[in-house]
Design a protein around this motif. Structure first.
Motif: not given
Ligand SMILES: Cc1cc2nc3c(=O)[nH]c(=O)nc-3n(C[C@H](O)[C@H](O)[C@H](O)COP(=O)(O)OP(=O)(O)OC[C@H]3O[C@@H](n4cnc5c(N)ncnc54)[C@H](O)[C@@H]3O)c2cc1C
Lengths: 458, 384
Positions: B12, B34, B49, B205
């Protein structure tokens, strides 16, 4: 069974003929249009109280315009017509509209999108100065309000609309300072066999050119636009182009009308989750649609320029066909012979369409040559140089990514006017085919929606 | 190093995966990331943001503080500008009861170094003349701010690559396993990657991946909804959130220097993890409009030019899954950030890097461990 709820978006040639066909089958469709009156872009009706004749307003197309307007007037009372109503979003089985600040939802069994097209634009240095219009906008000013966009207008771009609008301006008494076409005569000669599919239109086009020439208007083919000169206070002052023979030429003017054929308005199809496919001839992404008007989503139909640019007559046919497809899918009787006949005509229209694409090509090389300081996204004032920087230095080779990093396409128009040129610039900077750059995802609202908008309780 | 194997495999490329890769490289650990699509394309690139510490769960504040120290050093650290600004964050209340909640939070967070200032009455009106008349009090967190989420994860990824990380985009992991002391990630195109340690940072995921290692968690994917207005002169300053127990009142708003106003809250839509899209629900947009007019009357004169959503994973207790696996050695998790992972993102990357590289971390993460969702043995469940 309760009557099927069929909603038609758009009251241009496609939408009007579509509604007619639905009414003939005994339905009472809802027809919505953001404009004040029916007719669409080409047969735009003048505001109430204006009294110009059909011949003055529509020239060689007067009869067609009159027939369409009469057709629509005859539907009065038999359709639920909602003008000045914007369709701003689509969810499963529901169209979301806004009218005079009130939002409401319209459930549908079948949705026929006849959303038309707007000008396809290629940026040129200086096109942000006041006085630069799209060809369509220049035409609207004339048809709707009987005024010209300037005293001395340069028409630049390519496509049949270039000559048509220049001619309409000439006839209306405006000074046409020049018609500058990026395509070359030999492009049109090559396309001749296909253009002959519709000899009347070809003849019309040639006669516009002849009239312009006779009036002493410089008609230049195979030009390369270099710059629109001007300043922030005075607006446009001249246009500089390189002629086919390599000489540089500057033409003084106070307005420029610009366009490179058309691009379909596809946001509603996008929001309806229709599949899209890249059209290599026209180098643009189009919603997938059969000649009968069926999209990839059951119950959603696409007709007219919003799906494929076939021109006004093609749009009328497409509207009828989409209605017949919807009727058949709803389990109602349709006349197969009528469908076959319309399909036959559409094939001819499609041949002509390909001729236009070939005869008036989208000037891809211009995107590659656009100077770094030229603005690409006028809403956000982002230059070609900035777009190239995010492509080359930040690795943004995909359209939505390039938008996220550079803001090209993030403004009020949501990339409707800069999206296609932006994709060409990214493709060139990244050295990849433009289809790999993809297209900007459509996001609601289709056009800016006032925060004061309130949900209307049914 | 063979590009197909490394010390750590990160699944991810969101903000968590990208920043963990960066901080692991800073510790000299080799990493492969990946990412199924493009880096930062999911929650990390679509979020609001807000880079605020105020209004976080107290248990999250040590992590938020660590992240805050990183945010402050950011442009120098990763040589990139994420448009991070610190005009403060205000949390406002419409009722006396919520004013009380804010006051209590201000007291409780003092020991975490937050120094919130409660502002009332004329002083509040003078400072924030744009607030609607229903607003009774504001709690200011002066150092909080906001940044451009579209730029964040890709910038961390580029910085990580510059110091030796390998990041594979358009690479979808379809199977995970641990064999002979090594983790294996098989991809849809047949490629296989291996490493002795693995970090699952796959956002919404993540639960399907932890389940493959026998650790299912009750994650729910949802799509918060956001929108942006046309620009108006820059004058709002702090980002603003409404303190309320009512979901439909939970508006949050910020203005960027270009003048546009970004807003979110008031309801979440469904998120489709299979097709990877979350669509906006029109009813939520109209609710947001009503709440916008209530919170910031001047904004009601504007038009909205775009709305969007993104896919985020939510846990029932709103805390993330972070830390080592309870069952498999060498396996680590950082997912399920429950709608507030953006601000803590760089801190999560730093903490996970420390944990993986050294075996422990100086920031408490006990409340986030996956073991809190360990299912009771089957007989016990039946006996209840
Ligand atoms: C609309 C919205 C508004 C938000 N507002 C805020 C805010 O104002 N302030 C704040 O602090 N937080 C906010 N959040 C929360 C914050 O965006 C998330 O908590 C944070 O970005 C999570 O990061 P992550 O890396 O865990 O997830 P993600 O950014 O979702 O990254 C996970 C990655 O894993 C990849 N992946 C999944 N499965 C597979 C696979 N099988 N193979 C390869 N890759 C895979 C996906 O493609 C993705 O790129 C908000 C979220 C959303 C959706």
């Amino acid at each position: 069974m309760a009557q099927a709820r069929v909603v038609v978006v758009g009251a241009g040639p496609a939408g009007v003929r579509c509604a007619e066909q639905l009414v003939a089958a005994g339905l009472r469709p809802i027809v919505i249009d953001e404009g004040r009156r029916d007719g669409g872009q080409i047969y735009r009706r003048q505001p109430e109280g204006f009294t110009r004749s059909y011949a003055t307003l529509y020239g060689s197309e007067a009869q067609r315009a009159e027939s369409l307007h009469r057709g629509f007037d005859a539907l009065k009372g038999r359709i639920d017509y909602r003008s000045e109503t914007l369709a701003w979003n689509i969810t499963a089985g529901e169209l979301h509209v806004v009218h005079e600040g009130a939002a409401s939802r319209i459930g549908f069994d079948a949705l026929i999108i006849c959303s038309g097209a707007t000008d396809r634009l290629m940026p040129v240095k200086g096109w942000h100065y006041a006085g630069t219009y799209s060809l369509g906008a220049a035409q609207i000013a004339l048809k709707s309000q009987a005024c010209s966009v300037g005293r001395e207008v340069v028409f630049m771009g390519t496509g049949p609309l270039l000559y048509l609008v220049a001619y309409q301006y000439l006839k209306a008494g405006a000074k046409v300072a020049g018609v500058l076409d990026t395509s070359r005569l030999r492009d049109q000669l090559k396309a001749l066999p296909q253009l002959l599919a519709r000899p009347r239109l070809l003849r019309n086009g040639l006669s516009f050119m002849a009239s312009l020439r006779k009036a002493g208007v410089p008609l230049l083919a195979g030009i390369e636009p270099l710059e629109i000169k001007g300043d922030a206070q005075q607006g446009v002052q001249s246009v500089v182009v390189r002629e086919a023979n390599g000489a540089q030429r500057e033409i003084a003017c106070d307005a420029v009308a610009m366009g490179y054929h058309l691009r379909p308005e596809t946001q509603l199809a996008d929001l309806a989750r229709c599949a899209f496919r890249f059209d290599p001839e026209g180098r643009q992404w189009l919603p997938e649609v059969t000649l009968e008007g069926r999209s990839s989503v059951p119950g959603v139909y696409l007709a007219g320029d919003g799906a494929r640019i076939l021109g006004a007559d093609g749009a009328e046919n497409a509207g009828r066909l989409a209605a017949l497809s919807a009727l058949a899918d709803l389990g109602l009787q349709v006349d197969r012979a009528a469908v076959e006949q319309l399909l036959g005509q559409q094939q001819k229209m499609d041949r002509f369409r390909r001729g236009l694409v070939q005869g008036f090509p989208w000037p891809v090389q211009q995107a590659a040559q656009l100077p770094d300081e030229a603005i690409v996204c006028r809403c956000e004032s982002i230059t070609a140089g900035e777009l190239r920087r995010v492509t080359r230095e930040m690795g943004a080779c995909e359209a939505n990514r390039a938008k996220a990093f550079s803001r090209v396409g993030m403004g009020r128009c949501q990339g409707r006017y800069c999206g296609q040129a932006g994709a060409e610039i990214v493709a060139h900077a990244a050295g990849v085919p433009v289809e790999l750059v993809g297209r900007l995802r459509g996001q609601a609202p289709v056009k800016p929606l006032a925060v004061v908008t309130r949900e209307e309780q049914e | 190093m063979n590009a197909q194997s490394a010390d750590v495999l990160i699944i991810g490329g969101g903000l968590m995966g990208a920043s963990a890769a960066y901080f692991l490289r800073r510790r000299g650990v080799s990493v492969i990331v990946l990412e199924r699509g493009l880096v930062g394309q999911q929650a990390s690139g679509t979020n609001f943001g807000n880079a605020r510490r105020q209004a976080r769960n107290l248990q999250q504040l040590p992590l938020a503080n660590r992240a805050y120290e990183i945010w402050k050093q950011l442009p120098q650290l990763i040589d990139d500008d994420l448009e991070f600004v610190q005009p403060g964050h205000i949390r406002v209340a419409y009722t006396e009861e919520q004013v009380g909640v804010l006051e209590k939070y201000a007291r409780d967070t003092r020991e975490y170094g937050l120094h919130l200032q409660m502002i009332y009455g004329d002083e509040m009106r003078a400072r924030y003349p744009f607030l609607g008349k229903e607003v009774r009090a504001a709690s200011l967190s002066p150092d909080d701010g906001h940044a451009n989420p579209r730029l964040a994860a890709p910038a961390f990824a580029r910085a990580a690559i510059r110091i030796g990380a390998h990041i594979f985009e358009n690479t979808e992991v379809t199977e995970l396993a641990k064999e002979g002391g090594e983790f294996r990630a098989g991809c849809s195109d047949g490629r296989v990657f291996r490493a002795p340690s693995m970090l699952v940072a796959s956002g919404a995921w993540g639960d399907t991946m932890s389940a493959q290692f026998g650790e299912p968690v009750p994650l729910v994917a949802r799509g918060p909804q956001l929108g942006v207005t046309e620009p108006m002169p820059y004058r709002i300053g702090p980002s603003i959130g409404v303190a309320t127990p009512l979901l439909e009142e939970t508006l949050y708003v910020r203005q960027i220097k270009r003048g546009n106003i970004i807003f979110g809250g008031c309801g979440r839509g469904p998120a489709h993890t299979d097709t990877r899209r979350a669509y906006v629900l029109p009813e939520h947009i109209l609710t947001q409009f009503r709440q916008l007019a209530r919170l910031l009357p001047p904004v009601a004169r504007l038009s909205v030019i775009r709305t969007w959503s993104g896919i985020e994973g939510y846990m029932p207790d709103s805390l993330p899954i972070m830390g080592p696996s309870a069952k498999v050695s060498g396996l680590y998790y950082a997912f399920g950030f429950s709608g507030h992972g953006f601000q803590i993102g760089p801190g999560v990357g730093d903490v996970m890097a420390e944990l993986i590289a050294t075996g422990s971390t100086s920031t408490p993460i006990e409340p986030f461990l996956i073991k809190r969702f360990m299912q009771a043995p089957a007989e016990q469940v039946l006996a209840v």
